[in-house]
Design a protein around this motif. Structure first.
Motif, mmCIF file in Angstrom:
data_model
loop_
_atom_site.group_PDB
_atom_site.id
_atom_site.type_symbol
_atom_site.label_atom_id
_atom_site.label_comp_id
_atom_site.label_asym_id
_atom_site.label_seq_id
_atom_site.Cartn_x
_atom_site.Cartn_y
_atom_site.Cartn_z
ATOM 1 N N ASN A 135 58.089 -14.546 11.763
ATOM 2 C CA ASN A 135 57.080 -14.591 10.720
ATOM 3 C C ASN A 135 55.712 -14.430 11.388
ATOM 4 O O ASN A 135 55.621 -13.863 12.478
ATOM 5 C CB ASN A 135 57.185 -15.900 9.930
ATOM 6 C CG ASN A 135 58.294 -15.858 8.893
ATOM 7 O OD1 ASN A 135 58.165 -15.196 7.869
ATOM 8 N ND2 ASN A 135 59.396 -16.555 9.166
ATOM 9 N N ASN A 156 60.328 -12.932 7.529
ATOM 10 C CA ASN A 156 59.513 -12.757 6.336
ATOM 11 C C ASN A 156 58.074 -12.495 6.765
ATOM 12 O O ASN A 156 57.820 -12.098 7.905
ATOM 13 C CB ASN A 156 59.621 -13.991 5.438
ATOM 14 C CG ASN A 156 60.915 -14.005 4.635
ATOM 15 O OD1 ASN A 156 61.112 -13.173 3.756
ATOM 16 N ND2 ASN A 156 61.797 -14.945 4.945
ATOM 17 N N LEU A 168 55.569 -14.894 6.306
ATOM 18 C CA LEU A 168 54.947 -16.191 6.103
ATOM 19 C C LEU A 168 53.781 -16.395 7.065
ATOM 20 O O LEU A 168 53.849 -16.013 8.234
ATOM 21 C CB LEU A 168 55.983 -17.299 6.294
ATOM 22 C CG LEU A 168 57.157 -17.271 5.305
ATOM 23 C CD1 LEU A 168 58.191 -18.306 5.665
ATOM 24 C CD2 LEU A 168 56.660 -17.465 3.875
ATOM 25 N N THR A 181 52.341 -19.356 2.451
ATOM 26 C CA THR A 181 52.514 -20.448 3.391
ATOM 27 C C THR A 181 53.738 -21.288 3.041
ATOM 28 O O THR A 181 54.273 -21.205 1.929
ATOM 29 C CB THR A 181 51.262 -21.348 3.394
ATOM 30 O OG1 THR A 181 51.078 -21.882 2.078
ATOM 31 C CG2 THR A 181 50.022 -20.552 3.787
ATOM 32 N N ILE A 182 54.166 -22.082 3.996
ATOM 33 C CA ILE A 182 55.267 -23.015 3.754
ATOM 34 C C ILE A 182 54.690 -24.264 3.104
ATOM 35 O O ILE A 182 53.802 -24.903 3.666
ATOM 36 C CB ILE A 182 55.972 -23.377 5.071
ATOM 37 C CG1 ILE A 182 56.529 -22.114 5.746
ATOM 38 C CG2 ILE A 182 57.093 -24.376 4.828
ATOM 39 C CD1 ILE A 182 57.076 -22.347 7.135
ATOM 40 N N GLN A 200 55.993 -14.016 1.213
ATOM 41 C CA GLN A 200 54.650 -14.136 1.745
ATOM 42 C C GLN A 200 54.093 -15.526 1.443
ATOM 43 O O GLN A 200 54.700 -16.319 0.728
ATOM 44 C CB GLN A 200 53.747 -13.058 1.138
ATOM 45 C CG GLN A 200 54.214 -11.640 1.404
ATOM 46 C CD GLN A 200 53.304 -10.605 0.779
ATOM 47 O OE1 GLN A 200 52.285 -10.942 0.199
ATOM 48 N NE2 GLN A 200 53.670 -9.340 0.899
#
Length: 285
Positions: A47, A23, A25, A4-5, A2
């Motif tokens: 995502n 995932n 994200l 953010t990138i 979970q």
């Protein structure tokens, strides 16, 4: 996963692969991804990412770019610098605008999937994509006649142009002799089925449903030896399909036509389902 990138990815200057698909994200695709000049594989599909696709023209080594099945918006950026790209998957997003001409310069592409977006306009000349195996542009808002540049893609296996706003006739020349799947359904195509379809002897799947095609269904369609799925329903075809289709030694596993209701124009004893323009419904046969 979970969250953010992280934008701090750009400090990983030697990074060659990012695999974060399937995932939970959120957030956006950080612009810093575009500075990872050694990156070869980027997979962040399935995502809940939003926002636009950042500038990626510096990813000169990338071969796989997959950001499918997210909530990305905006237009497709210039991809002309991605000279080694083999797989491009931008499908199942909310991308708008036209398909950029830069995609036509990606001569190493083998799979291009832009389906299920809101892309508009005409498809650029893709004749330079000579090794392309799969072209999926369905479920957009593309207009005009079916793109003529596709007709000579001799290596193409899968061609999906369904659920757009194409008009005109099916091309009389289709040199797509490796093609196994052809989906032209749910457009506004007119005219008859051309003999070019009969030359596609490797077809296992043919859908031309939900158009305004007319005439009888030619014998050469019934002679396609490997055909497993044939969707002819919701057109204006007439005639008896039994002589050419029901006498096949290998019956078509999924076979639909307009063979039901008070407005019936087709006779088909071996169709697996029959449809009716009157009720706009299909029924098992």
């Amino acid at each position: 996963l979970q969250g953010t990138i992280p934008s701090e990815l750009n400090v990983l200057r030697l990074l060659t692969k990012v695999a974060l698909s399937t995932n939970l994200l959120t957030g956006t695709l950080p612009a810093q991804i575009g500075s990872l000049s050694m990156l070869e594989h980027l997979a962040i599909g399935s995502n809940d990412l939003a926002g636009s696709i950042p500038e990626l023209s510096n990813l000169s080594k990338i071969t796989h770019l997959g950001v499918e099945d997210n909530r990305l918006i905006g237009s497709i950026p210039d991809l002309s610098g991605l000279s080694l790209l083999a797989v491009l998957e931008l499908n199942i997003n909310d991308l708008t605008g036209s398909i950029p001409d830069s995609i036509a310069s990606l001569s190493t592409l083998r799979s291009l999937n832009l389906s299920q977006n809101a892309l508009t306009g005409r498809v650029p000349d893709l004749s330079g994509l000579s090794i392309l195996l799969s072209l999926q542009l369905g479920r957009n808002k593309l207009t005009g006649s079916l793109p003529g540049s596709i007709a000579n893609m001799s290596n193409l296996r899968v061609l999906q142009l369904d659920s757009n706003e194409y008009t005109g006739a099916i091309p009389s020349v289709l040199n797509l002799f490796a093609l196994t799947e052809l989906d032209l359904g749910r457009n506004s195509l007119v005219g008859t089925i051309p003999s070019s379809i009969g030359a596609l002897t490797k077809l296992t799947y043919l859908s031309i449903q939900v158009n305004t095609l007319t005439g009888t269904v030619p014998e050469f369609v019934g002679s396609l030896p490997l055909l497993e799925t044939l969707r002819l329903n919701f057109n204006d075809f007439t005639g008896d399909l039994a002589p050419f289709f029901c006498a096949r030694s290998n019956l078509i596993a999924e076979f639909g036509a307009d063979c039901f209701g008070p407005d019936v124009r087709i006779t088909c004893s071996c169709c697996t389902y029959c449809c009716s323009d009157f009720s706009s419904q299909c029924y098992e046969n």
